[in-house]
Write a protein that holds these residues in place. Structure first.
Motif, PDB file in Angstrom:
ATOM      1  N   ASN A 237       1.831   4.367  18.545  1.00  0.00           N
ATOM      2  CA  ASN A 237       2.800   5.407  18.845  1.00  0.00           C
ATOM      3  C   ASN A 237       4.132   5.022  18.200  1.00  0.00           C
ATOM      4  O   ASN A 237       4.781   4.073  18.629  1.00  0.00           O
ATOM      5  N   ILE A 238       4.533   5.762  17.173  1.00  0.00           N
ATOM      6  CA  ILE A 238       5.766   5.438  16.450  1.00  0.00           C
ATOM      7  C   ILE A 238       6.857   6.469  16.726  1.00  0.00           C
ATOM      8  O   ILE A 238       7.888   6.489  16.061  1.00  0.00           O
ATOM      9  N   ASP A 239       6.623   7.322  17.733  1.00  0.00           N
ATOM     10  CA  ASP A 239       7.581   8.390  18.041  1.00  0.00           C
ATOM     11  C   ASP A 239       8.835   7.862  18.719  1.00  0.00           C
ATOM     12  O   ASP A 239       9.913   8.457  18.599  1.00  0.00           O
ATOM     13  N   ASN A 240       8.695   6.773  19.463  1.00  0.00           N
ATOM     14  CA  ASN A 240       9.822   6.110  20.124  1.00  0.00           C
ATOM     15  C   ASN A 240      10.436   6.894  21.281  1.00  0.00           C
ATOM     16  O   ASN A 240      11.423   6.457  21.870  1.00  0.00           O
ATOM     17  N   LYS A 241       9.890   8.041  21.626  1.00  0.00           N
ATOM     18  CA  LYS A 241      10.462   8.834  22.710  1.00  0.00           C
ATOM     19  C   LYS A 241      10.238   8.190  24.078  1.00  0.00           C
ATOM     20  O   LYS A 241      10.928   8.494  25.043  1.00  0.00           O
ATOM     21  N   ASN A 242       9.228   7.307  24.140  1.00  0.00           N
ATOM     22  CA  ASN A 242       8.958   6.654  25.425  1.00  0.00           C
ATOM     23  C   ASN A 242       9.824   5.418  25.639  1.00  0.00           C
ATOM     24  O   ASN A 242       9.672   4.719  26.637  1.00  0.00           O
ATOM     25  N   GLY A 243      10.729   5.131  24.723  1.00  0.00           N
ATOM     26  CA  GLY A 243      11.646   4.012  24.883  1.00  0.00           C
ATOM     27  C   GLY A 243      11.107   2.684  24.394  1.00  0.00           C
ATOM     28  O   GLY A 243      11.852   1.725  24.248  1.00  0.00           O
ATOM     29  N   GLU A 244       9.803   2.596  24.111  1.00  0.00           N
ATOM     30  CA  GLU A 244       9.230   1.365  23.588  1.00  0.00           C
ATOM     31  C   GLU A 244       9.225   1.420  22.062  1.00  0.00           C
ATOM     32  O   GLU A 244       9.248   2.497  21.463  1.00  0.00           O
ATOM     33  N   LEU A 245       9.170   0.224  21.453  1.00  0.00           N
ATOM     34  CA  LEU A 245       9.221   0.181  19.995  1.00  0.00           C
ATOM     35  C   LEU A 245       7.974   0.811  19.394  1.00  0.00           C
ATOM     36  O   LEU A 245       8.028   1.844  18.750  1.00  0.00           O
ATOM     37  N   PHE A 246       6.817   0.214  19.628  1.00  0.00           N
ATOM     38  CA  PHE A 246       5.550   0.778  19.166  1.00  0.00           C
ATOM     39  C   PHE A 246       4.480   0.383  20.174  1.00  0.00           C
ATOM     40  O   PHE A 246       4.372  -0.782  20.530  1.00  0.00           O
ATOM     41  N   THR A 247       3.715   1.330  20.635  1.00  0.00           N
ATOM     42  CA  THR A 247       2.601   1.029  21.533  1.00  0.00           C
ATOM     43  C   THR A 247       1.293   1.282  20.818  1.00  0.00           C
ATOM     44  O   THR A 247       1.191   2.176  19.981  1.00  0.00           O
ATOM     45  N   ARG A 248       0.282   0.499  21.185  1.00  0.00           N
ATOM     46  CA  ARG A 248      -0.972   0.531  20.451  1.00  0.00           C
ATOM     47  C   ARG A 248      -2.149   0.860  21.357  1.00  0.00           C
ATOM     48  O   ARG A 248      -2.193   0.494  22.518  1.00  0.00           O
ATOM     49  N   ASP A 249      -3.118   1.568  20.764  1.00  0.00           N
ATOM     50  CA  ASP A 249      -4.395   1.838  21.409  1.00  0.00           C
ATOM     51  C   ASP A 249      -5.453   1.840  20.318  1.00  0.00           C
ATOM     52  O   ASP A 249      -5.131   1.810  19.131  1.00  0.00           O
ATOM     53  N   ASN A 250      -6.736   1.869  20.709  1.00  0.00           N
ATOM     54  CA  ASN A 250      -7.827   1.907  19.744  1.00  0.00           C
ATOM     55  C   ASN A 250      -8.535   3.242  19.806  1.00  0.00           C
ATOM     56  O   ASN A 250      -8.771   3.785  20.885  1.00  0.00           O
ATOM     57  N   VAL A 251      -8.869   3.774  18.639  1.00  0.00           N
ATOM     58  CA  VAL A 251      -9.631   5.011  18.536  1.00  0.00           C
ATOM     59  C   VAL A 251     -11.072   4.644  18.192  1.00  0.00           C
ATOM     60  O   VAL A 251     -11.341   4.086  17.124  1.00  0.00           O
ATOM     61  N   ALA A 252     -11.983   4.941  19.104  1.00  0.00           N
ATOM     62  CA  ALA A 252     -13.403   4.668  18.837  1.00  0.00           C
ATOM     63  C   ALA A 252     -13.949   5.698  17.855  1.00  0.00           C
ATOM     64  O   ALA A 252     -13.570   6.872  17.884  1.00  0.00           O
ATOM     65  N   LEU A 253     -14.849   5.274  16.992  1.00  0.00           N
ATOM     66  CA  LEU A 253     -15.390   6.137  15.951  1.00  0.00           C
ATOM     67  C   LEU A 253     -16.836   6.487  16.223  1.00  0.00           C
ATOM     68  O   LEU A 253     -17.617   5.662  16.704  1.00  0.00           O
TER      69      LEU A 253
ATOM     70  N   HIS B 203       0.830  -1.189   0.000  1.00  0.00           N
ATOM     71  CA  HIS B 203       0.000   0.000   0.000  1.00  0.00           C
ATOM     72  C   HIS B 203       0.873   1.250   0.000  1.00  0.00           C
ATOM     73  O   HIS B 203       2.083   1.185  -0.090  1.00  0.00           O
ATOM     74  N   GLN B 204       0.219   2.414   0.138  1.00  0.00           N
ATOM     75  CA  GLN B 204       0.909   3.684   0.203  1.00  0.00           C
ATOM     76  C   GLN B 204       1.954   3.688   1.319  1.00  0.00           C
ATOM     77  O   GLN B 204       1.618   3.490   2.485  1.00  0.00           O
ATOM     78  N   PRO B 205       3.235   3.913   1.003  1.00  0.00           N
ATOM     79  CA  PRO B 205       4.242   4.038   2.070  1.00  0.00           C
ATOM     80  C   PRO B 205       4.102   5.400   2.763  1.00  0.00           C
ATOM     81  O   PRO B 205       3.564   6.353   2.187  1.00  0.00           O
ATOM     82  N   TYR B 206       4.593   5.467   3.985  1.00  0.00           N
ATOM     83  CA  TYR B 206       4.612   6.725   4.724  1.00  0.00           C
ATOM     84  C   TYR B 206       5.970   6.923   5.367  1.00  0.00           C
ATOM     85  O   TYR B 206       6.638   5.948   5.735  1.00  0.00           O
ATOM     86  N   ILE B 207       6.364   8.185   5.502  1.00  0.00           N
ATOM     87  CA  ILE B 207       7.630   8.536   6.140  1.00  0.00           C
ATOM     88  C   ILE B 207       7.334   9.181   7.480  1.00  0.00           C
ATOM     89  O   ILE B 207       6.450  10.039   7.600  1.00  0.00           O
ATOM     90  N   TYR B 208       8.077   8.746   8.503  1.00  0.00           N
ATOM     91  CA  TYR B 208       8.071   9.455   9.772  1.00  0.00           C
ATOM     92  C   TYR B 208       9.493   9.464  10.301  1.00  0.00           C
ATOM     93  O   TYR B 208      10.039   8.416  10.653  1.00  0.00           O
ATOM     94  N   ASP B 209      10.109  10.640  10.305  1.00  0.00           N
ATOM     95  CA  ASP B 209      11.515  10.777  10.702  1.00  0.00           C
ATOM     96  C   ASP B 209      12.377   9.795   9.913  1.00  0.00           C
ATOM     97  O   ASP B 209      12.405   9.855   8.699  1.00  0.00           O
ATOM     98  N   SER B 210      13.044   8.861  10.606  1.00  0.00           N
ATOM     99  CA  SER B 210      13.923   7.911   9.918  1.00  0.00           C
ATOM    100  C   SER B 210      13.191   6.645   9.485  1.00  0.00           C
ATOM    101  O   SER B 210      13.810   5.735   8.924  1.00  0.00           O
ATOM    102  N   LEU B 211      11.885   6.591   9.727  1.00  0.00           N
ATOM    103  CA  LEU B 211      11.117   5.380   9.452  1.00  0.00           C
ATOM    104  C   LEU B 211      10.424   5.447   8.098  1.00  0.00           C
ATOM    105  O   LEU B 211       9.938   6.500   7.677  1.00  0.00           O
ATOM    106  N   LEU B 212      10.388   4.311   7.431  1.00  0.00           N
ATOM    107  CA  LEU B 212       9.578   4.134   6.230  1.00  0.00           C
ATOM    108  C   LEU B 212       8.548   3.053   6.549  1.00  0.00           C
ATOM    109  O   LEU B 212       8.906   1.911   6.831  1.00  0.00           O
ATOM    110  N   ILE B 213       7.279   3.419   6.521  1.00  0.00           N
ATOM    111  CA  ILE B 213       6.197   2.529   6.926  1.00  0.00           C
ATOM    112  C   ILE B 213       5.472   2.035   5.681  1.00  0.00           C
ATOM    113  O   ILE B 213       4.968   2.831   4.892  1.00  0.00           O
ATOM    114  N   VAL B 214       5.445   0.718   5.515  1.00  0.00           N
ATOM    115  CA  VAL B 214       4.822   0.120   4.333  1.00  0.00           C
ATOM    116  C   VAL B 214       3.765  -0.874   4.781  1.00  0.00           C
ATOM    117  O   VAL B 214       4.078  -1.844   5.485  1.00  0.00           O
TER     118      VAL B 214
END
Length: 351
Positions: A137-153, A64-75
């Motif tokens: 969370n892909i910012d990595n400032k919290n020291g963890e690799l990636f943390t997940r939550d759900n957004v209700a719609l 799918h559409q790749p995305y860039i965030y800082d040094s990350l390439l998300i595919v």
């Protein structure tokens, strides 16, 4: 070109009223079918660009559409094991792969759209099967690799198949019956009716919406201020800007006229196949486009337009491109492309 016709009907006798109504209907019909001029873009700059293969080991099924965030390439990949892959965009090394398909709490049933909130360092994956959005969370400032939550719609968003993050808490969705929807996860903020771009081809805004649902591509800019959509059959490009927390139509450009046969927008031998994928930066719109009838492979060039839809440059690439993203500095693009072996690889393109 958008044409608006206004008529004033004066109440008269029944006979004269019917005559006036007939005249007004004829005027409206003629306005709705006014001929639109289509013009294929002519690029003042056309050049071959340097390409570097970053990763030729990871085999995508459909990227799918790749995305860039800082040094990350998300595919986002639609293989049977992992849906999302995170690479170092400078080295091409795979950092993480997650999002297994399934009904578990950390799994995805039917992911349909992917977007990045750059202002908050979040990756959003719409899970249409669960009618929710998984946020990472892909910012990595919290020291963890990636943390997940759900957004209700909110209820008005749950049944929409493609929801993209614009900026902050604003999301955008395109719907057949309601046009464009601007919303936060818990509130519908605005509904924008998207007019038919050519009344001789699409008789109503709903016809255009149905067509784009099946034959359209879309993307949002990394700064969250622009939403762009384009047709994959024919070549019609439209831009909406987020201003003062509201969507405003900026332009519609007509490059290749959509040609159909019968019901369901079936292509003909004369049909021009248009836009494949989009990437939007603060200054420019980029696209891969066939721009011809009966293409036999993916495009091997990236087209650059300014924010008024005017052609700027055409960049020739030596690999057929499946999907791509352009960095904010408008100097480098990353793409999933087909390498010498016919499998998808990750490439860096200097534009």
């Amino acid at each position: 070109m958008l044409v608006t016709c206004q008529s004033t009907i004066i109440i008269a006798t029944m006979k004269n009223g019917i005559l006036l109504l007939t005249i007004v209907s004829a005027i409206l019909l003629s306005c709705n079918t006014k001929e639109i001029e289509y013009e294929a873009p002519q690029f003042p700059i056309n050049k071959k660009v340097e390409v570097r293969v970053l990763n030729d080991e990871y085999i995508f099924r459909y990227a799918h559409q790749p995305y860039i965030y800082d040094s990350l390439l998300i595919v986002a990949d639609m293989n049977e094991e992992n849906t999302v892959c995170i690479f170092n965009r400078y080295t091409g090394n795979l950092i993480a792969a997650f999002g297994n398909k399934g009904n578990g709490p950390e799994e995805l049933v039917q992911p349909t759209s992917f977007s990045v909130n750059h202002s908050r360092g979040m990756l959003y994956i719409q899970d249409y099967g669960k009618q929710t959005i998984a946020s990472y969370n892909i910012d990595n400032k919290n020291g963890e690799l990636f943390t997940r939550d759900n957004v209700a719609l909110v209820q008005g968003l749950k049944d929409k198949p493609n929801i993209y993050c614009l900026k902050d808490s604003f999301f955008i969705a395109r719907n057949v019956d309601e046009g464009l929807i601007l919303a936060t996860p818990n509130r519908i903020c605005q509904k924008v009716k998207v007019d038919t771009p050519d009344g001789s081809v699409f008789k109503s805004s709903k016809d255009w919406a149905i067509y784009m649902y099946a034959n359209g591509v879309q993307n949002v800019s990394s700064d969250g201020k622009s939403y762009v959509a384009a047709s994959t059959i024919g070549g019609i490009l439209e831009l909406f800007e987020l201003e003062d927390n509201a969507l405003k139509h900026s332009f519609t450009k007509h490059y290749f006229k959509p040609i159909f046969s019968g019901v369901g927008y079936q292509p003909t031998p004369e049909t021009i196949y248009g836009f494949c994928h989009l990437s939007v930066t603060e200054k420019y719109i980029y696209a891969t486009v066939h721009g011809k009838a009966n293409p036999t492979s993916m495009p091997t060039s990236i087209w650059q337009f300014d924010k008024k839809g005017n052609p700027v440059a055409l960049f020739e690439v030596e690999y057929p491109i499946e999907n791509f993203v352009v960095a904010d500095n408008d100097a480098i693009a990353y793409a999933t492309a087909y390498g010498d072996s016919g499998e998808q690889v990750i490439i860096e393109i200097k534009i």
